[in-house]
Design a protein around this motif. Structure first.
Motif, short mmCIF file in Angstrom:
data_model
loop_
_atom_site.label_atom_id
_atom_site.label_comp_id
_atom_site.label_asym_id
_atom_site.label_seq_id
_atom_site.Cartn_x
_atom_site.Cartn_y
_atom_site.Cartn_z
N PRO A 222 4.37 10.05 9.38
CA PRO A 222 5.18 9.41 8.20
C PRO A 222 4.44 9.66 7.08
O PRO A 222 3.13 10.09 7.03
CB PRO A 222 5.10 7.79 8.70
CG PRO A 222 3.99 7.89 9.71
CD PRO A 222 3.89 9.05 10.34
N THR A 223 5.21 9.66 5.77
CA THR A 223 4.21 9.55 4.61
C THR A 223 3.56 8.28 4.37
O THR A 223 3.86 7.10 5.05
CB THR A 223 5.33 9.65 3.40
OG1 THR A 223 6.18 8.45 3.31
CG2 THR A 223 6.34 10.89 3.80
N PRO A 224 2.57 8.23 3.37
CA PRO A 224 2.00 7.38 2.97
C PRO A 224 2.69 6.08 2.68
O PRO A 224 2.24 4.93 3.05
CB PRO A 224 1.09 7.65 1.89
CG PRO A 224 0.99 9.19 2.24
CD PRO A 224 2.27 9.53 2.63
N GLU A 225 3.88 6.28 2.03
CA GLU A 225 4.85 5.13 1.74
C GLU A 225 5.60 4.47 2.89
O GLU A 225 5.72 3.28 3.15
CB GLU A 225 5.80 5.67 0.57
CG GLU A 225 5.19 6.20 -0.71
CD GLU A 225 4.59 7.46 -0.89
OE1 GLU A 225 4.95 8.19 0.38
OE2 GLU A 225 3.82 7.82 -1.67
N GLU A 226 5.87 5.49 3.94
CA GLU A 226 6.43 4.73 5.06
C GLU A 226 5.67 3.96 5.72
O GLU A 226 5.88 3.17 6.58
CB GLU A 226 7.13 6.05 5.69
CG GLU A 226 8.31 6.79 5.19
CD GLU A 226 8.69 7.94 5.81
OE1 GLU A 226 9.95 8.24 5.76
OE2 GLU A 226 7.72 8.65 6.52
N LEU A 227 4.22 4.68 5.79
CA LEU A 227 3.25 3.78 6.75
C LEU A 227 3.11 2.63 6.23
O LEU A 227 2.74 1.55 6.72
CB LEU A 227 1.98 4.73 6.85
CG LEU A 227 0.86 4.45 7.84
CD1 LEU A 227 1.54 4.77 8.96
CD2 LEU A 227 -0.29 5.35 7.43
N ALA A 228 3.00 2.44 4.93
CA ALA A 228 2.58 1.03 4.03
C ALA A 228 4.00 0.02 4.37
O ALA A 228 3.63 -1.10 4.69
CB ALA A 228 2.47 1.30 2.53
N ARG A 229 4.87 0.71 4.28
CA ARG A 229 6.19 -0.14 4.67
C ARG A 229 6.28 -0.86 6.29
O ARG A 229 6.47 -1.93 6.36
CB ARG A 229 7.58 0.45 4.49
CG ARG A 229 8.03 0.65 3.05
CD ARG A 229 9.31 1.16 3.00
NE ARG A 229 9.72 2.37 3.51
CZ ARG A 229 9.65 3.43 2.76
NH1 ARG A 229 9.33 3.51 1.51
NH2 ARG A 229 9.75 4.75 3.37
N MET A 230 5.67 0.07 7.11
CA MET A 230 5.54 -0.30 8.67
C MET A 230 4.78 -1.28 8.51
O MET A 230 4.71 -2.26 9.40
CB MET A 230 5.28 0.90 9.38
CG MET A 230 5.22 0.74 11.01
SD MET A 230 6.94 0.32 11.51
CE MET A 230 6.54 0.30 13.19
#
Length: 260
Positions: A203-211
């Motif tokens: 995942p992208t850093p943004e997706e990781l943060a959302r998770m």
């Protein structure tokens, strides 16, 4: 007025007393009332608003949910899902379990401060019972205690229940053992079936943060699921035991009638 909507048996607090017991300001109590998060008080003599056990435990639950980062709208939805017949003890259990996800740092309190939070004077035997329940622990100073804010209200509620100290210690050991096992298994399940596949998808850093943010919001929902399941199975166990006792009494009476 009933226990759920009114003052409740044995507890009649003014708004100032309610705020002091919950550790909040009077303004906060009134704000929650205007938002519909707290039921209205019962009007006593001279039209003074009186609050009961349900108000106190609901207020403490609201404060705990706010500490977990929930918005007022989310708290309103959470409270709306609670059963209509929730008792003060039900609400205290909800608060204790929600608080257990991110345990608060213990607070040091003098005996006077501890008794103010408890809303009563405390004997040495009652202090020992609170310690046995994990609601507080002693320090090197006999007049200073280390208090668990999440467990203290529940511990105070149980003080008047005639349970031997040995039983409280054993019950706490059971709860700790199975709570730790449940948390460990839930973590393993989430890690292997959700988190690991997600990480492997790059995942992208943004997706990781959302998770990560999503997992924080899941915790209160899981806590409520645990509370609901625990209450359901406890009622089933108690109901089964009561049924067996009634059947035993019925067989005993039948046997006595035959002898006659």
């Amino acid at each position: 007025m009933g226990e759920h909507g009114g003052v409740g048996v044995g507890l009649r607090l003014t708004v100032d007393e309610l705020a002091a017991r919950a550790g909040v300001t009077v303004r906060t109590v009134r704000f929650y009332g205007t938002k519909g998060l707290l039921p209205p008080p019962e009007l006593g003599p001279r039209r003074v608003g009186l609050y009961g056990a349900v108000h106190l435990d609901r207020l403490e639950l609201i404060e705990e949910l706010q500490r977990q980062g929930l918005t007022l709208a989310a708290i309103e939805r959470y409270l709306a899902r609670l059963p209509e017949d929730s008792t003060p003890l039900d609400l205290a259990i909800h608060r204790a379990l929600v608080a257990s996800w991110t345990p608060e740092a213990p607070e040091e309190a003098t005996r006077a401060q501890l008794e103010r939070r408890a809303g009563r004077g405390l004997t040495e035997e009652q202090v020992e019972r609170l310690a046995a329940m994990g609601a507080m622990e002693r320090t090197g100073d006999p007049e200073v205690f280390r208090v668990d804010p999440g467990l203290l209200p529940l511990g105070v509620r149980i003080l008047d229940v005639p349970i031997p100290l040995e039983t409280l210690l054993a019950a706490r050991a059971v709860v700790v053992e199975h709570s730790r096992a449940t948390a460990r298994e839930l973590q393993r399940l989430f890690r292997e079936t959700v988190w690991k596949p997600y990480r492997e998808s790059e995942p992208t850093p943004e997706e990781l943060a959302r998770m990560r943010a999503l997992t924080d919001h899941i915790q209160p929902m899981v806590a409520q699921a645990l509370v609901t399941a625990f209450q359901r199975y406890l009622r089933e166990e108690l109901g089964e035991e009561l049924r067996q006792e009634e059947e035993g009494e019925g067989e005993k009476e039948a046997g006595e009638e035959k002898k006659q």
